[in-house]
Write a protein that holds these residues in place. Structure first.
Motif, short mmCIF file in Angstrom:
data_model
loop_
_atom_site.label_atom_id
_atom_site.label_comp_id
_atom_site.label_asym_id
_atom_site.label_seq_id
_atom_site.Cartn_x
_atom_site.Cartn_y
_atom_site.Cartn_z
N VAL A 56 21.42 -11.50 1.04
CA VAL A 56 20.50 -11.64 0.00
C VAL A 56 19.88 -10.48 -0.21
CG1 VAL A 56 18.03 -12.98 -0.66
CG2 VAL A 56 20.01 -13.97 0.43
N GLY A 57 19.46 -9.48 0.81
CA GLY A 57 19.04 -8.44 0.44
C GLY A 57 18.60 -7.68 1.86
N VAL A 58 17.95 -6.47 1.68
CA VAL A 58 17.39 -5.67 2.92
C VAL A 58 15.81 -6.32 3.15
CG1 VAL A 58 16.79 -3.46 3.86
CG2 VAL A 58 19.09 -3.75 2.35
N ALA A 59 15.75 -6.31 4.55
CA ALA A 59 14.64 -7.11 4.81
C ALA A 59 13.52 -5.81 5.57
CB ALA A 59 14.44 -8.07 5.86
N ILE A 60 12.37 -5.80 5.03
CA ILE A 60 11.32 -4.77 5.61
C ILE A 60 10.57 -5.53 6.78
CG2 ILE A 60 9.76 -3.10 5.25
CD1 ILE A 60 12.61 -2.44 4.09
N LEU A 61 10.59 -5.52 7.86
CA LEU A 61 10.03 -6.22 8.80
C LEU A 61 9.78 -5.17 10.01
CD1 LEU A 61 12.48 -8.93 8.93
CD2 LEU A 61 10.17 -9.36 7.91
N PRO A 62 8.48 -5.64 10.80
CA PRO A 62 8.27 -4.80 12.00
C PRO A 62 9.44 -4.91 13.16
CG PRO A 62 7.20 -6.85 12.09
CD PRO A 62 7.57 -6.79 10.84
N THR A 63 9.35 -4.06 14.07
CA THR A 63 10.57 -4.01 15.27
C THR A 63 10.28 -5.35 15.91
OG1 THR A 63 8.81 -2.66 16.50
CG2 THR A 63 10.53 -1.37 15.18
N SER A 64 9.22 -6.01 15.89
CA SER A 64 9.19 -7.20 16.79
C SER A 64 10.17 -8.46 16.23
CB SER A 64 7.85 -7.62 16.87
OG SER A 64 7.18 -7.74 15.50
N ALA A 65 10.41 -8.24 15.10
CA ALA A 65 11.48 -9.02 14.34
C ALA A 65 12.63 -9.23 15.36
CB ALA A 65 11.60 -8.71 12.95
N VAL A 66 12.75 -8.20 15.84
CA VAL A 66 14.18 -8.36 16.98
C VAL A 66 13.96 -9.63 17.60
CG1 VAL A 66 15.77 -7.19 18.60
CG2 VAL A 66 14.69 -5.98 16.63
N GLU A 67 13.05 -9.67 18.25
CA GLU A 67 12.63 -10.88 19.15
C GLU A 67 12.32 -11.99 18.33
OE1 GLU A 67 10.43 -10.40 23.03
OE2 GLU A 67 10.24 -8.09 22.45
N ALA A 68 11.74 -11.92 17.32
CA ALA A 68 11.51 -13.45 16.72
C ALA A 68 12.80 -13.99 15.92
CB ALA A 68 10.49 -12.78 15.60
N ARG B 287 0.81 -1.13 -0.15
CA ARG B 287 -0.08 -0.16 -0.16
C ARG B 287 0.98 1.18 -0.02
NH1 ARG B 287 -4.61 -1.44 4.51
NH2 ARG B 287 -5.82 -2.92 3.24
N SER B 288 1.98 1.27 0.71
CA SER B 288 2.77 2.49 0.73
C SER B 288 3.47 2.45 -0.49
CB SER B 288 3.76 2.20 2.04
OG SER B 288 4.67 3.60 2.13
N MET B 289 4.22 1.57 -1.26
CA MET B 289 4.75 1.67 -2.34
C MET B 289 3.64 2.13 -3.59
SD MET B 289 7.85 0.71 -1.60
CE MET B 289 7.42 1.46 -0.12
N GLU B 290 2.54 1.53 -3.35
CA GLU B 290 1.74 2.32 -4.54
C GLU B 290 1.18 3.71 -4.22
OE1 GLU B 290 -3.01 1.37 -5.85
OE2 GLU B 290 -2.11 -0.18 -4.36
N ARG B 291 1.09 4.07 -3.12
CA ARG B 291 0.85 5.65 -2.69
C ARG B 291 2.31 6.46 -3.25
NH1 ARG B 291 -0.94 8.03 3.04
NH2 ARG B 291 -0.42 10.21 2.69
N GLU B 292 3.28 5.63 -2.89
CA GLU B 292 4.48 6.62 -3.21
C GLU B 292 4.96 6.36 -4.77
OE1 GLU B 292 6.84 8.55 -0.90
OE2 GLU B 292 4.61 8.38 -0.23
N GLY B 293 4.40 5.67 -5.45
CA GLY B 293 4.50 5.35 -6.72
C GLY B 293 6.17 4.73 -7.00
N CYS B 294 6.22 3.92 -6.06
CA CYS B 294 7.72 3.46 -5.90
C CYS B 294 7.70 2.11 -6.53
CB CYS B 294 8.34 3.56 -4.58
SG CYS B 294 9.91 3.30 -4.63
N GLU B 295 8.95 1.77 -7.35
CA GLU B 295 8.97 0.67 -7.50
C GLU B 295 10.26 -0.22 -7.08
OE1 GLU B 295 9.18 -0.04 -11.99
OE2 GLU B 295 7.47 0.86 -12.30
N VAL B 296 10.06 -1.33 -6.65
CA VAL B 296 11.16 -2.09 -5.81
C VAL B 296 11.51 -3.41 -6.40
CG1 VAL B 296 10.71 -0.91 -3.97
CG2 VAL B 296 9.69 -2.96 -4.15
N SER B 297 12.67 -4.26 -5.92
CA SER B 297 12.76 -5.37 -6.47
C SER B 297 13.05 -6.50 -5.40
CB SER B 297 14.37 -5.40 -7.19
OG SER B 297 14.89 -6.61 -7.60
N VAL B 298 11.94 -7.25 -5.31
CA VAL B 298 11.72 -8.22 -4.41
C VAL B 298 12.36 -9.40 -4.67
CG1 VAL B 298 10.16 -9.62 -2.80
CG2 VAL B 298 9.59 -7.15 -3.70
N VAL B 299 13.53 -9.80 -4.17
CA VAL B 299 14.16 -11.12 -4.59
C VAL B 299 13.97 -12.17 -3.64
CG1 VAL B 299 16.21 -9.51 -5.53
CG2 VAL B 299 16.15 -10.39 -2.90
N MET B 300 13.10 -12.13 -2.70
CA MET B 300 12.91 -13.21 -1.71
C MET B 300 11.80 -12.97 -0.72
SD MET B 300 14.03 -16.42 -1.03
CE MET B 300 15.66 -16.60 -1.54
#
Length: 334
Positions: A240-252, A211-224
């Motif tokens: 492999v790449g940069v991950a976009i995750l919630p802060t709770s991933a630190v505990e997960a 939703r955010s990418m659509e609003r920003e009109g941004c194209e990204v490369s999802v490799v995994m």
């Protein structure tokens, strides 16, 4: 067709069998003798059989009454068990609470809530399904769980969501990555050019990201794509790449060799609430569990999750290594 006896009629029958005197049976039941007589007469009329032979001197069971007696005793025991079970459920002394929760919730504050609840209610069994947001909605609507802890990702009048906590999406990258030298709080343009590791499309994180990418009109490369945040972090660690995750991933997951920064972007704040079916009442033990969650303020000031009300007033913060905190600065674990 004969009508089944009421609980009062069953008790009246058994009391009279025990005493064989209307006066004593009425005293045991704390009713008047005429009331007891009416109850017995009504029972005989409903069943269509005579249960007692009585005159001014004595009361005796008829053969039909003797045949009915074991059934009445069993019915009385069943009624007592029903009342006991209902009382136990009401006061959370027995039962099963079934919860569907986001993996990030199941890996952070939910275990602590379970331990507090179990200490207070040792007779209750708790089952947890750690699933993505889409599956939480399905389980709640199918009534396979009592409630869910997740995010509303679409408009659906058959469910209702009570806001509970909130978290923010971050960029996770290896220590030494160029993003380490970027601003303390990232913009989408800071990471958009890098290959990305995301959760799958049925996850709430992915829905918010797209939703955010659509609003920003941004194209990204999802490799995994990954089902679990721990898997995504392992992919990041391997380069492999940069991950976009919630802060709770630190505990997960394992943060060894990784760092993360908050991303300031539309839709990158995720509200997590208690999800229930709109037209259904919760069983008492499930309601008791939710009350336990609300009574634990420390759950709502978690390192990963924030109180919804508090988040509306205070800028998001990222927890650093060893439980330290920094306002939007790089946090890493060597």
């Amino acid at each position: 067709m004969a009508l089944p006896p009421s609980s009062r009629q069953v008790r009246a029958f058994l009391a009279l069998v025990h005493h064989l005197k209307f006066t004593r049976a009425a005293q045991e039941l704390n009713v008047s003798q005429p009331t007891l007589t009416v109850q017995i007469n009504q029972l005989e009329e409903q069943l269509g059989i005579k249960l007692f032979d009585r005159n001014k001197r004595r009361v005796e069971l008829t053969p039909a009454g003797r045949n009915i007696l074991p059934l009445m005793e069993r019915l009385s025991m069943d009624m007592d068990e029903i009342l006991l079970a209902a009382t136990d459920l009401t006061y959370a002394r027995r039962g099963i609470v079934k919860i569907a929760a986001l993996p990030s919730v199941a890996a952070s504050f939910l275990p602590r809530a379970i331990m507090v609840f179990r200490d207070q209610n040792p007779g209750i069994e708790i089952n947890v399904w750690d699933v993505v947001g889409e599956d939480i909605i399905k389980l709640v609507k199918a009534e396979e769980v009592d409630f869910g802890i997740g995010t509303r990702i679409s408009s659906d009048r058959t469910i209702k969501v009570e806001d509970y906590v909130s978290d923010s999406l971050c960029a996770f990258f290896p220590v030494g990555h160029p993003l380490a030298n970027a601003a303390p709080v990232l913009q989408i343009s800071d990471f958009a050019s890098y290959p990305l590791v995301l959760t799958r499309k049925n996850s709430t994180v992915r829905v918010l990201f797209e939703r955010s990418m659509e609003r920003e009109g941004c194209e990204v490369s999802v490799v995994m794509e990954a089902n679990y945040m721990s898997t995504a972090l392992s992919m990041v660690r391997a380069g492999v790449g940069v991950a976009i995750l919630p802060t709770s991933a630190v505990e997960a997951g394992n943060m060894t060799g990784l760092a993360y920064k908050l991303v300031d972007a539309p839709w990158f704040n995720r509200r997590v609430g208690i999800i229930r079916k709109a037209d259904r009442s919760l069983q008492p033990v499930a309601q008791r569990f939710i009350e336990t969650m609300h009574s634990m303020p420390d759950l709502r000031t978690d390192e990963s999750f924030k109180s919804v009300r508090r988040l509306d007033k205070v800028p998001a913060r990222i927890s650093g290594p060893g439980g330290g905190r920094s306002d939007g600065f790089l946090a890493s674990v060597p």
